[in-house]
Every structure is written in C-alpha cells, then in structure tokens.
Design a protein around this motif. Sequence first.
Motif: not given
Lengths: 119, 162
Positions: B113-116, B118-124, B131-137, B61-62
């Motif tokens: 690395y996963g946290q980093q 997530l920050a990249v994903l937030l921009q994309k 956005r809300k799902a990524v912020q919640r994660a 999955y990952t």
Amino acid sequence: MKRIVSKGPADYFYLKVSLEFTDDDFEVDVLLFKAIIVKALLTMYGETGTAMTVDVLKYNEDRKEAILRVHHSGFSKLWSALTLFGYYSQKQCAFRVHQVSSCLMALAFNSRQHMVPVH
Amino acid sequence: MVRFKNRYLLCELVLEKDCLVYPIEQKEVYYVVRQAIERCHGDYGAGVTQGGMNVKYLNVYTKTVLIRVRREYYKLLWSSIPFIKSIGRQKLFFHSLHIGGTIRSCQKFLVKYGQQQLAVLLQKCKTQEERKAVQRATIHCTWLKGRNFENVKHNEDDDFSD
C-alpha cells in the motif's frame, strides 16, 4: 435413495407477549408499547438492533398484551432483547412471552390460559 | 486444536485538518472504538468484542492503526468503525484498509500500500525537490525487496521524470 426438500426457515415469527409492571396503574398505549420494544432492542443490540422491523399486530391496552410479528432473521434477537429488559423510566418491568409460532393461527388458542367453566 | 483465532483490522486515520503529527494514545483509540461498537451493536456487541479487542499498533506519523478482534466477531468491529467521527476534539474518520489473519499479513499489505501511495504522491508533486525525494523513496523501497543494496551506487543523475 431419499431426496429431502426443505422449505427453509419460516418467513415470519409471531409472538404473543405481555408487558408487566410492578405497579399496574401505569398505562401504556400502543405507541408507547412499540417504543418500549424499540428501546429494549436498542439497549441490547444497538442501532443495528433497532433496524429490524417488528410489527405490533394486535394490542390489548387493559392487559398490555400484544401479538408481535418479526422476520425470522431477527427472531432470536427480539426474544433475547425482550427477556433482558428490566427498567422503563425508573419503573421495574418485564416482558412475558406466552406463545411463539411461525403461523399466526397457532396463537388463536392457548391451552395454558384457557379457562374451562366448571359447573 | 483449540486456540483463539483473530482478525487484525488495519485502518488509516484521516484528520480534518491534516497535520504531520497528532498526539493520540492507544487508550483513546480503544475507548472511541468501544463506544462506537456499543452504539451500533449494543450490550451484545460490546460484551462479545471486549474479550479479544486490543489496539495492537498505532503510528501517529503515518496515522496507521492496527486493531485486533476475535475472528467470530470481526464484522461487528468492521461495521462500527465508519461511525467514528472524532477522537477528543480532533475531527477525523477511520479509513479501513485491510483485514488480515495475522499481523504479518497486514504488514505485507502495508508495504504494498505504501508503494502504491508513493506512486500517487509522485503525480501530486509540485516542486522538483519533492519529485526527487519521492523518486528516491520509491527506488529505496523497491531495492529493499531482497536485493543487496550496498552494491548500488546512488546516482543523482538518475531521473525518471519525462
């Protein structure tokens, strides 16, 4: 107080090798000889093995004897690859390493193969 | 003290056509890696890494892979990994992330690395729900750092967007 200065390992190593086949009719020219050496390195050490530069300085086609030059970092790899090379195109063969030296002049004479004329 | 020391190589599989799950087995990854080492480092490389090499962890999955190898020969594995172009019929490449001495150090790296990522994903993110799902994660994994998260009331109005 002694100070020891080391010049480090020699730059190049020179090997006098000959290639022996079970049937002596098989002719090997210098390009094929180099290709066989590269094949030996390829089977033993893979693509990184073939990346090392091995120079054939002199080649004697009748006796299939050559003087090789290799950088000191690839020396033990080359010698071990030549030792363990057994087959070329379904023919049994072997590399015989006669002399090894870090200076080329030492290969000029070999006391083992020197023939003293007996009167 | 005599014991075998290992190195654990953490890689990420990057597929040509990115899909959520691609069924790969640990066996297939092992064979592909063995083939790559044999091609790049020959019989010597294959023989020397064969004893201690093992695919310790694989998450489809990952797409994270953890490969163990003996410490003296980890560079042979590390240098052969970029030459892998496909597993079976799926074209992919291995993106090597981290080399650690223990599985625990690789896990710690994976969390950071996963946290980093997530920050990249937030921009994309393109839609508001994403956005809300990524912020919640992101909040969830920062709260998990040793805090008591039963006392935290999850508030839907907490919005970190501009």
